[in-house]
Motif scaffolding. Structure first.
Motif, PDB file in Angstrom:
ATOM      1  N   ASP A  71       9.829  -9.873  11.016  1.00 18.08           N
ATOM      2  CA  ASP A  71       8.562 -10.433  10.558  1.00 18.08           C
ATOM      3  C   ASP A  71       8.113  -9.852   9.215  1.00 18.08           C
ATOM      4  O   ASP A  71       7.129 -10.316   8.638  1.00 18.08           O
ATOM      5  CB  ASP A  71       7.474 -10.194  11.609  1.00 18.08           C
ATOM      6  N   GLU A  72       8.836  -8.865   8.700  1.00 18.60           N
ATOM      7  CA  GLU A  72       8.489  -8.265   7.420  1.00 18.60           C
ATOM      8  C   GLU A  72       9.050  -9.056   6.222  1.00 18.60           C
ATOM      9  O   GLU A  72       9.044  -8.575   5.107  1.00 18.60           O
ATOM     10  CB  GLU A  72       9.035  -6.829   7.354  1.00 18.60           C
ATOM     11  N   ARG A  73       9.559 -10.240   6.489  1.00 18.57           N
ATOM     12  CA  ARG A  73      10.099 -11.059   5.403  1.00 18.57           C
ATOM     13  C   ARG A  73       9.526 -12.465   5.477  1.00 18.57           C
ATOM     14  O   ARG A  73       9.020 -12.890   6.517  1.00 18.57           O
ATOM     15  CB  ARG A  73      11.630 -11.114   5.483  1.00 18.57           C
ATOM     16  N   PHE A  74       9.592 -13.175   4.347  1.00 19.27           N
ATOM     17  CA  PHE A  74       9.200 -14.584   4.350  1.00 19.27           C
ATOM     18  C   PHE A  74      10.242 -15.401   5.120  1.00 19.27           C
ATOM     19  O   PHE A  74      11.393 -15.023   5.213  1.00 19.27           O
ATOM     20  CB  PHE A  74       9.106 -15.110   2.916  1.00 19.27           C
ATOM     21  N   PHE A 116       8.624 -14.109  14.606  1.00 12.41           N
ATOM     22  CA  PHE A 116       9.977 -14.651  14.563  1.00 12.41           C
ATOM     23  C   PHE A 116      10.597 -14.775  15.954  1.00 12.41           C
ATOM     24  O   PHE A 116      11.378 -15.697  16.217  1.00 12.41           O
ATOM     25  CB  PHE A 116      10.873 -13.780  13.685  1.00 12.41           C
ATOM     26  N   ARG A 117      10.295 -13.838  16.840  1.00  6.37           N
ATOM     27  CA  ARG A 117      10.947 -13.873  18.146  1.00  6.37           C
ATOM     28  C   ARG A 117      10.467 -15.042  19.007  1.00  6.37           C
ATOM     29  O   ARG A 117      11.089 -15.364  20.015  1.00  6.37           O
ATOM     30  CB  ARG A 117      10.748 -12.559  18.897  1.00  6.37           C
ATOM     31  N   ASN A 118       9.359 -15.682  18.646  1.00 14.99           N
ATOM     32  CA  ASN A 118       8.837 -16.812  19.411  1.00 14.99           C
ATOM     33  C   ASN A 118       9.393 -18.125  18.872  1.00 14.99           C
ATOM     34  O   ASN A 118       9.518 -18.299  17.660  1.00 14.99           O
ATOM     35  CB  ASN A 118       7.309 -16.845  19.355  1.00 14.99           C
ATOM     36  N   THR A 119       9.711 -19.045  19.761  1.00 18.75           N
ATOM     37  CA  THR A 119      10.237 -20.343  19.366  1.00 18.75           C
ATOM     38  C   THR A 119       9.126 -21.387  19.404  1.00 18.75           C
ATOM     39  O   THR A 119       8.060 -21.171  19.985  1.00 18.75           O
ATOM     40  CB  THR A 119      11.373 -20.780  20.303  1.00 18.75           C
ATOM     41  N   VAL A 120       9.402 -22.542  18.780  1.00 18.77           N
ATOM     42  CA  VAL A 120       8.389 -23.583  18.706  1.00 18.77           C
ATOM     43  C   VAL A 120       8.035 -24.104  20.101  1.00 18.77           C
ATOM     44  O   VAL A 120       6.925 -24.552  20.341  1.00 18.77           O
ATOM     45  CB  VAL A 120       8.861 -24.739  17.790  1.00 18.77           C
ATOM     46  N   GLN A 121       8.980 -24.018  21.039  1.00 18.44           N
ATOM     47  CA  GLN A 121       8.734 -24.385  22.430  1.00 18.44           C
ATOM     48  C   GLN A 121       9.399 -23.354  23.331  1.00 18.44           C
ATOM     49  O   GLN A 121      10.606 -23.127  23.237  1.00 18.44           O
ATOM     50  CB  GLN A 121       9.283 -25.781  22.743  1.00 18.44           C
ATOM     51  N   HIS A 122       8.606 -22.733  24.192  1.00 15.96           N
ATOM     52  CA  HIS A 122       9.166 -21.735  25.112  1.00 15.96           C
ATOM     53  C   HIS A 122       9.963 -22.468  26.185  1.00 15.96           C
ATOM     54  O   HIS A 122       9.422 -23.256  26.950  1.00 15.96           O
ATOM     55  CB  HIS A 122       8.038 -20.914  25.741  1.00 15.96           C
TER      56      HIS A 122
END
Length: 375
Positions: free
Chosen positions: A26-29, A37-43
Motif C-alpha cells: 500500500d506504500e505505492r501508487f 491492496f490485499r482486498n479485492t473488488v468482490q470478496h
C-alpha cells in the motif's frame, strides 16, 4: 448513550468487522479500488490471482512440465502446483503457505518465481532441499528460465453466471516463449534447451468445477503462437471467445474474430470415444479447429495428441471433480506450419465433450442436472 437498536447495531459492526490492514504494497501508487491492496473488488472464496507456466518439446510429443502459483485473498493462502508428466510418470504436488500482506513474495515451500525482466524473462525454481513447511513431496526440481518469443496478449474481461451467482469473472494475459534450464526427477537430471511453451497471468473469480466447458489452446509454430480461450454453456451456446496470433517477429498480436472447434476424445486404440461422466476410456484427443483473425485471415489447425495432465487426478470419481484436462498435441496448420501445442478441454457438463454432468448449480440458470441426464 441509550442502547437503541441503531446504536447497538453500529457497535456490533465495529466489534465484528475485521480490521483493515495497511501493508507494504500500500506504500505505492496503483490502487484501483478504494480498499487496501490485499482486498479485492468482490470478496469471494474463489477469487485468485495466478501464474501458469507450461513447457514441452518443439517437434515431438515428450515430457510436459507445469508450474503454477496462485494467491487467494479471501483464504489468506498462496499455493503452487507441480503438474505434468516425466515419461509415462504423472507429476502431481501442491505446496501452500499462509499469506499475511506478503503476497508479493512469490515463494511457496520449495517453489520460487522471480520476474527478471517484465514482459520478457522469468526464472522458475523448485528446490527439493528447501521444501520447508510444505507437506507435499517434490516430484520435480527445476531451475528454468522463461524467455518471451512473442508479445503478450491481454484478453478482455469475461464473466459467466449461474443464475445470480458469479461463476467466472476475470482478466487474463498469455504469452508464448522459450524455456531453458535443467529439471531433475528421482536423481535423473535432464537439460531443457529451447522448449516451446507459454505462460499466463490471470486474476478474478474462477469457480472451476461449475464451468460447463472451457477450451484453452496454446499452439506453438515457427510463425508464432496461436492462442484462444473459449467458454460455452451445456448446449454449446457461446459465452466468451478471445485470442490471437502473436507473431514471432515481435509485431503486435492479431486478435481472433471467430473460432470454431471440432475435437474428439480418443481411446487407447486411437478410436473416437465419449467422455461420459469420468472419461475412464479417454487416452487422447484429435481434430480440427479454425481461427479467423480480425484481418480476415483464416487458419485451420489439425492436431492429435495425448494427456499431459488429467484433472480428475485431483479428486477421482467424485461428483464435483474437474473434467478433462491438458493434452499435448502435434499440430499442422493450413499454411503448412508444424509444431506442438497444449489443448485444455475441461468442464462439468457439455453436449459434445462432457455429456454426463459431474457439477452442481451450473450455468446458465444454476440448476443441478439429474442423475444420468445428458447435455
Amino acid at each position: 448513550m441509550r442502547n437503541t437498536p441503531s446504536t447497538s447495531t453500529r457497535w456490533l459492526l465495529c466489534e465484528t468487522r475485521p480490521m483493515a490492514r495497511y501493508d507494504a504494497a500500500d506504500e505505492r501508487f496503483g490502487h484501483q479500488i478504494p480498499e487496501p491492496f490485499r482486498n479485492t473488488v468482490q470478496h469471494h472464496h474463489d477469487w485468485r490471482e495466478s501464474l501458469f507456466f507450461i513447457m514441452h518439446p518443439t517437434d515431438q510429443l515428450g515430457d510436459v512440465f507445469i508450474l503454477t502459483l496462485a494467491n487467494f485473498p479471501a483464504r489468506n493462502e498462496m499455493d503452487s502446483l507441480q503438474l505434468g508428466r516425466w515419461g509415462t510418470t504423472p507429476l502431481l504436488a501442491r505446496h501452500a503457505r499462509h499469506v499475511n500482506g506478503d503476497h508479493d513474495d512469490w515463494n511457496v515451500g520449495p517453489v520460487r518465481i522471480d520476474i527478471i525482466e517484465p514482459r520478457k524473462k522469468v526464472r522458475l525454481r523448485v528446490d527439493g532441499e528447501a521444501a520447508g513447511a510444505s507437506k507435499s513431496p517434490v516430484p520435480l526440481t527445476m531451475d528454468i528460465t522463461y524467455t518471451a518469443r512473442v508479445q503478450p496478449y491481454q484478453l478482455r474481461r469475461g464473466t459467466m453466471k449461474a443464475g445470480h451467482e458469479v461463476v467466472w469473472d476475470q482478466s487474463h494475459m498469455f504469452q508464448g516463449g522459450w524455456y531453458d534450464g535443467t529439471v531433475t526427477h528421482k536423481g535423473e537430471t535432464r537439460k531443457i534447451d529451447k522448449w516451446w511453451g507459454q505462460r499466463d497471468h490471470s486474476w478474478g473469480i474462477r469457480t472451476h468445477y461449475r464451468c460447463p466447458m472451457w477450451m484453452w489452446l496454446a499452439i506453438q509454430v515457427p510463425e508464432g503462437m496461436l492462442a484462444v480461450w473459449c467458454w460455452e454453456l451445456p448446449n454449446g451456446a457461446r459465452v466468451y471467445t478471445d485470442g490471437c496470433l502473436s507473431p514471432s517477429d515481435g509485431s503486435d498480436p492479431v486478435a481472433v474474430r471467430e473460432f470454431r472447434h471440432d475435437l474428439t476424445w480418443l481411446d487407447d486404440s486411437q478410436r473416437p470415444t465419449s467422455y461420459e461422466r469420468f472419461g475412464e476410456n479417454v487416452h487422447g484427443l484429435a481434430g480440427k479447429v479454425t481461427f479467423v483473425l480480425e484481418n480476415g485471415r483464416s487458419i485451420d489447425v489439425d492436431a492429435t495428441g495425448r494427456w499431459a495432465q488429467r484433472y480428475d487426478a485431483f479428486n477421482p470419481g467424485k461428483p464435483n471433480t474437474l473434467g478433462g484436462g491438458l493434452s499435448e498435441m502435434l499440430v499442422t496448420t493450413s499454411a503448412g506450419q508444424r509444431g506442438t501445442a497444449i489443448y485444455e478441454v475441461t468442464g462439468a457438463w457439455h453436449h459434445k465433450y462432457f455429456p454426463l454432468a459431474r457439477g452442481e448449480r451450473l450455468p446458465p440458470d444454476g440448476a443441478t442436472p439429474a442423475e444420468g441426464q445428458r447435455a
